[in-house]
Every structure is written in C-alpha cells, then in structure tokens.
Design a protein around this motif. Sequence first.
Motif, PDB file in Angstrom:
ATOM      1  N   SER A 229       0.873  -1.240  -0.082  1.00 55.77           N
ATOM      2  CA  SER A 229       0.042  -0.068   0.071  1.00 55.77           C
ATOM      3  C   SER A 229       0.816   1.314   0.027  1.00 55.77           C
ATOM      4  N   ASP A 230       0.741   2.219  -0.891  1.00 52.28           N
ATOM      5  CA  ASP A 230       1.011   3.621  -0.988  1.00 52.28           C
ATOM      6  C   ASP A 230       0.545   4.391   0.324  1.00 52.28           C
ATOM      7  N   VAL A 231       1.327   5.002   1.056  1.00 50.46           N
ATOM      8  CA  VAL A 231       0.585   5.787   2.145  1.00 50.46           C
ATOM      9  C   VAL A 231       1.154   7.113   2.034  1.00 50.46           C
ATOM     10  N   ALA A 232      -0.120   7.996   2.419  1.00 47.75           N
ATOM     11  CA  ALA A 232       0.209   9.625   2.474  1.00 47.75           C
ATOM     12  C   ALA A 232       0.213   9.996   3.781  1.00 47.75           C
ATOM     13  N   TRP A 233       0.964  10.630   4.453  1.00 47.06           N
ATOM     14  CA  TRP A 233       0.730  11.238   5.829  1.00 47.06           C
ATOM     15  C   TRP A 233       1.141  12.442   6.123  1.00 47.06           C
ATOM     16  N   VAL A 234       0.771  13.041   7.136  1.00 49.72           N
ATOM     17  CA  VAL A 234       1.015  14.413   7.460  1.00 49.72           C
ATOM     18  C   VAL A 234       1.254  14.531   8.889  1.00 49.72           C
ATOM     19  N   GLY A 235       2.030  15.138   9.579  1.00 51.22           N
ATOM     20  CA  GLY A 235       2.473  15.277  10.951  1.00 51.22           C
ATOM     21  C   GLY A 235       2.565  16.413  11.453  1.00 51.22           C
ATOM     22  N   TYR A 236       1.890  16.679  12.698  1.00 47.43           N
ATOM     23  CA  TYR A 236       1.734  18.015  13.258  1.00 47.43           C
ATOM     24  C   TYR A 236       2.410  17.728  14.685  1.00 47.43           C
ATOM     25  N   ALA A 237       3.387  18.709  14.997  1.00 46.03           N
ATOM     26  CA  ALA A 237       3.891  18.609  16.404  1.00 46.03           C
ATOM     27  C   ALA A 237       3.032  18.702  17.626  1.00 46.03           C
ATOM     28  N   ASN A 238       1.816  19.326  17.283  1.00 43.37           N
ATOM     29  CA  ASN A 238       0.748  19.325  18.421  1.00 43.37           C
ATOM     30  C   ASN A 238      -0.657  19.695  17.884  1.00 43.37           C
TER      31      ASN A 238
END
Length: 334
Positions: free
Chosen positions: A304-313
Amino acid sequence: MTLEELVLEIRHIHDQLRGHLAASCEAESTRVLSAVEREESGDTIYRLDKIAEPLLLRLFENLARKEPLVLVAEGLPSEGIQLPRGKTDVPARWRVIVDPIDGTRGLMYQKRSAWILTAVAPDRGPETRLREVVLAVQTEVPLVKQHLCDQLWAIRDRCVVAERLNRFSGDRTAFRPNPSSATTLLHGYAMLSRFFPGARDLIAAVEEEMLFDLLGPQPAGKALCFEDQYACSGGQFYELAMGHDRFNGDIRPLLAEELRRRGRPVGLCCHPYDVCTALIAEQLGIVLTDPWGEPLDCPLNLESDVAWVGYANEELRRVVEPVFQRVLRQHGLL
C-alpha cells in the motif's frame, strides 16, 4: 508472553540488528553497500538491505518459538510468513511488521542515521491495520563516526520510553522526547517530502503556497522557516518527537493522476512498514493524519502507498491544516 516481555524481546532483536549493521558499515565501502542487489515491486534492494535479511529472519524465528507470529517484511512473501516455520497448526497471536533499515540510502552513503522499525498488532490476517498496533519500537542505526544512538518504544496507552546508547562505553541513558509546543511554523522546520524525481515541482508549489499563506511575505535577506529532507519516515517521526520539526508530510501518493497526465509512472512512495511506529509519535502528542485529516491508518502490508501528515501538536494542527488542505484542493490533489 506479556506486552512488556515482548517489548524486551524486540528491543534485544533491534540491538543485535543495529550492532550487525553498524559493523557492516565499518567493514565495507560505500561502493559495496550501495550496489543494487535486486529490484522488487515496492523498492530497490541494495546490498546493505541484503546484509540485514538473514539475521532478521533468524532472530524473529527464535522469538516465534516462544510466541508464534506472522512476520511481514521486505524480502518475504507479500502476505508475510508464519513463524516458527513448520508449526502452522499453532495459531499466530501477533502480526509483526518490520522495516530492518528505514533510510538505507542515507546510511549506505554515510550521510544520515537509518532506523529499525517494528510494530506489533493482534493478528487478523491481511485485514490487520496500523490503528490496531499495540506496541512499537524504533532504533537508530548510527553513522560510523557517530557514538550516540537512540531507541524509542511504546505500548499502547502507556508512556513512551527512550534510551540513548553510547557505543564506546556501552552506557545507556534514559531521556524524554519532547515535541515542539510551538503554534506557528515561524523560525521552525516545516516541509513536505520530495526525496525522489517525480512531480517535485508540484510538491514544492504546494509547500511554498502554504508557507506564504501562513507566514506572509518573506522579507529580503531573511528566512522565515526551514526544511530538512530526511529520506526516512521513521527518522521524520523521530525529528517530530524530538522537537526538531514542527510540520512534516508525505503526499507522494496524491500525485498519481498528475504523473499519469505527464506520461510518467508513479515513483517510490511511503509504505506501511515505513510508518509502522506511528504509535510512538502519537503517544507523545504528535498528530498524525492522512491528507484529509483522518487519523493515519493503513493495512499492515508491503504494497500500500501511504500519504501522511504530521503536526507537532494539536494547536499547531488547527492553524496549519485548513491552509494545507485548501492548497491541496486548489491543485486538484484532494
């Protein structure tokens, strides 16, 4: 086996893999380690990757004699293999997904640490998903010239634990990862992944428009925020965990239609084993989502191809996410 006992076993496996890989990097040249071993549908396997495979399988085979499991990792069949082999009459309790070297390219050229990533979920066969992971461990594989390296682990609904190893003395020191509490990207690290060729211009355009909207015009001779293209998802999660990065994301799977329009194939994307230690970041308060804002999730498979987004808080997410999603929509990516 309790989760606490299982964490200890996996940490021990990681320690052995780390020692083996570090020794291999010291003994072999970049030319040898960067040679292409084989091409797989999901990625290129380099000589350095190949060095890790036999030891990885042997170590998890030993663990499976105590606790039957299904192992999912590159170099194995896509559905994983049940261990111990020859004991298929004993049901596997756990599905274990592993990336033995996340960040191969940086490590084999001695540019950046790589990471060993492992996550464990109750086995539900191919339907097992990231949101079901109950424990995760990630371990830094250091550069040859680097004497300190970190290991982080978490059991669901418990505190994250982290330890720093001095390779020279053997001393281990506990520390507490501390994600950024900043509510702005101003004077912080924020970026989208564009490691490899393939519509990098579009990714950069999304990033630029988002940042200009959030930060305003950039004064002459000034830099309002910064980027660091750490080609390693586990490493990116670590940078968020340590407070080094405030925002990071990987939208490569969203580019498929645009690449087809340009007559180009979809290139290498992030896969589930690259994000399998999300539990560690999330239990530190980092917010990991998909580009639509839903909690990050994916099947624990190889393809699976995975798109992700990360925010510190969470507060930073409330500031950044609406602007980010609006720019994605304007470019036809959502």
